[in-house]
Design a protein around this motif. Structure first.
Motif, PDB file in Angstrom:
ATOM      1  N   ASP A 185       1.798 -15.015   3.341  1.00 44.77           N
ATOM      2  CA  ASP A 185       3.360 -15.248   3.106  1.00 44.77           C
ATOM      3  C   ASP A 185       4.077 -13.956   2.410  1.00 44.77           C
ATOM      4  O   ASP A 185       5.376 -13.857   3.381  1.00 44.77           O
ATOM      5  CB  ASP A 185       3.400 -16.115   1.892  1.00 44.77           C
ATOM      6  CG  ASP A 185       2.817 -17.629   2.014  1.00 44.77           C
ATOM      7  OD1 ASP A 185       2.504 -17.928   3.490  1.00 44.77           O
ATOM      8  OD2 ASP A 185       2.387 -18.337   1.375  1.00 44.77           O
ATOM      9  N   LEU A 186       3.424 -12.825   2.155  1.00 48.47           N
ATOM     10  CA  LEU A 186       4.124 -11.677   1.838  1.00 48.47           C
ATOM     11  C   LEU A 186       4.584 -10.913   3.021  1.00 48.47           C
ATOM     12  O   LEU A 186       5.558 -10.104   3.039  1.00 48.47           O
ATOM     13  CB  LEU A 186       3.466 -10.854   0.815  1.00 48.47           C
ATOM     14  CG  LEU A 186       3.273 -11.531  -0.548  1.00 48.47           C
ATOM     15  CD1 LEU A 186       2.491 -10.637  -1.528  1.00 48.47           C
ATOM     16  CD2 LEU A 186       4.766 -11.536  -1.391  1.00 48.47           C
TER      17      LEU A 186
ATOM     18  N   SER B 293       7.920  -8.600   2.613  1.00 52.09           N
ATOM     19  CA  SER B 293       7.467  -7.993   1.502  1.00 52.09           C
ATOM     20  C   SER B 293       6.457  -6.982   1.785  1.00 52.09           C
ATOM     21  O   SER B 293       6.356  -5.816   1.030  1.00 52.09           O
ATOM     22  CB  SER B 293       7.091  -8.779   0.275  1.00 52.09           C
ATOM     23  OG  SER B 293       8.194  -9.778  -0.073  1.00 52.09           O
ATOM     24  N   LEU B 294       5.406  -7.060   2.620  1.00 56.69           N
ATOM     25  CA  LEU B 294       4.420  -6.434   3.032  1.00 56.69           C
ATOM     26  C   LEU B 294       4.596  -5.860   4.570  1.00 56.69           C
ATOM     27  O   LEU B 294       4.831  -6.793   5.369  1.00 56.69           O
ATOM     28  CB  LEU B 294       3.234  -7.009   2.634  1.00 56.69           C
ATOM     29  CG  LEU B 294       2.570  -7.209   1.339  1.00 56.69           C
ATOM     30  CD1 LEU B 294       1.150  -7.721   1.387  1.00 56.69           C
ATOM     31  CD2 LEU B 294       2.393  -5.739   0.905  1.00 56.69           C
TER      32      LEU B 294
ATOM     33  N   MET C 289       2.060  -7.609  -7.059  1.00 57.89           N
ATOM     34  CA  MET C 289       2.083  -8.111  -5.805  1.00 57.89           C
ATOM     35  C   MET C 289       2.138  -9.446  -6.262  1.00 57.89           C
ATOM     36  O   MET C 289       1.815  -9.974  -7.190  1.00 57.89           O
ATOM     37  CB  MET C 289       0.617  -8.195  -5.142  1.00 57.89           C
ATOM     38  CG  MET C 289       0.673  -9.025  -3.966  1.00 57.89           C
ATOM     39  SD  MET C 289      -0.622  -8.571  -2.742  1.00 57.89           S
ATOM     40  CE  MET C 289      -0.563  -6.856  -2.370  1.00 57.89           C
ATOM     41  N   LYS C 290       3.315 -10.101  -5.688  1.00 52.37           N
ATOM     42  CA  LYS C 290       3.648 -11.588  -6.392  1.00 52.37           C
ATOM     43  C   LYS C 290       2.908 -12.545  -5.614  1.00 52.37           C
ATOM     44  O   LYS C 290       3.264 -13.219  -4.539  1.00 52.37           O
ATOM     45  CB  LYS C 290       5.180 -11.905  -6.125  1.00 52.37           C
ATOM     46  CG  LYS C 290       5.849 -13.177  -6.788  1.00 52.37           C
ATOM     47  CD  LYS C 290       6.859 -12.726  -7.288  1.00 52.37           C
ATOM     48  CE  LYS C 290       7.462 -13.920  -8.133  1.00 52.37           C
ATOM     49  NZ  LYS C 290       8.108 -14.047  -9.158  1.00 52.37           N
ATOM     50  N   ILE C 291       1.824 -13.078  -5.965  1.00 56.03           N
ATOM     51  CA  ILE C 291       0.915 -14.100  -5.306  1.00 56.03           C
ATOM     52  C   ILE C 291       0.850 -15.349  -6.608  1.00 56.03           C
ATOM     53  O   ILE C 291       0.292 -14.793  -7.648  1.00 56.03           O
ATOM     54  CB  ILE C 291      -0.332 -13.680  -5.098  1.00 56.03           C
ATOM     55  CG1 ILE C 291      -0.268 -12.653  -3.986  1.00 56.03           C
ATOM     56  CG2 ILE C 291      -1.392 -14.868  -4.647  1.00 56.03           C
ATOM     57  CD1 ILE C 291      -1.547 -12.282  -3.315  1.00 56.03           C
TER      58      ILE C 291
ATOM     59  N   ASP D 270       7.258 -12.915   4.906  1.00 57.05           N
ATOM     60  CA  ASP D 270       8.554 -12.650   4.495  1.00 57.05           C
ATOM     61  C   ASP D 270       9.070 -11.279   4.408  1.00 57.05           C
ATOM     62  O   ASP D 270      10.263 -10.898   3.996  1.00 57.05           O
ATOM     63  CB  ASP D 270       8.764 -13.335   2.908  1.00 57.05           C
ATOM     64  CG  ASP D 270       8.210 -12.482   2.008  1.00 57.05           C
ATOM     65  OD1 ASP D 270       7.774 -11.407   1.948  1.00 57.05           O
ATOM     66  OD2 ASP D 270       8.010 -13.170   0.787  1.00 57.05           O
TER      67      ASP D 270
ATOM     68  N   ILE E 221      -1.157 -13.435   0.721  1.00 53.52           N
ATOM     69  CA  ILE E 221      -0.914 -12.137   1.240  1.00 53.52           C
ATOM     70  C   ILE E 221      -0.248 -12.395   2.788  1.00 53.52           C
ATOM     71  O   ILE E 221       0.888 -11.626   2.958  1.00 53.52           O
ATOM     72  CB  ILE E 221      -2.259 -11.471   1.471  1.00 53.52           C
ATOM     73  CG1 ILE E 221      -2.444 -10.801   0.026  1.00 53.52           C
ATOM     74  CG2 ILE E 221      -2.127 -10.134   2.489  1.00 53.52           C
ATOM     75  CD1 ILE E 221      -3.881 -10.320  -0.041  1.00 53.52           C
TER      76      ILE E 221
END
Length: 124
Positions: free
Chosen positions: A23-24, A29-30, A1-3, A27, A21
């Motif tokens: 933000d993901l 991603s999640l 996970m890119k945080i 966008d 999270i």
């Protein structure tokens, strides 16, 4: 996970995780029903305590953004991320309000500010 966490920020780590999270989700991603990493795995990945991740997950669950299944994990609940997008926009507009206020305090004219914003919007 890119945080990405800022260890020098005044913003508490758990809030940075919550923001990351969100933000993901914003966008894409999640997505709905995606399984988040376990508390232990994410704490190792981000180099923070498990208590920090537990608190972040609890905050996300309180906000209705995630749900937990006992013995399985924490999942994304948001079907439509429009609410998160609007929340993010409002936060950004508040930051813009602060910046414009500082520019006006710094003796920039409204015309100069508008000219700069238009230049940014044109991509120049």
């Amino acid at each position: 996970m890119k945080i990405i966490l800022d260890y020098t920020s005044d913003l508490p780590m758990y809030e940075q995780v919550v923001k990351g999270i969100k933000d993901l989700i914003i966008d894409g991603s999640l997505k709905e029903n995606d399984l988040l990493p376990s508390v232990r795995k994410l704490s190792q990945e981000l180099n923070v305590s498990t208590i920090t991740i537990k608190r972040a997950y609890l905050e996300l669950e309180k906000a209705g953004i995630t749900y937990s299944v006992s013995g399985v994990g924490t999942f994304v609940r948001v079907k439509d991320n429009e609410e998160l997008i609007n929340e993010n926009k409002e936060k950004l507009f508040c930051e813009l309000d602060d910046i414009v206020g500082k520019l006006l305090d710094g003796k920039c004219t409204k015309e100069e500010i508008i000219k700069r914003v238009n230049k940014i919007l044109r991509g120049n």
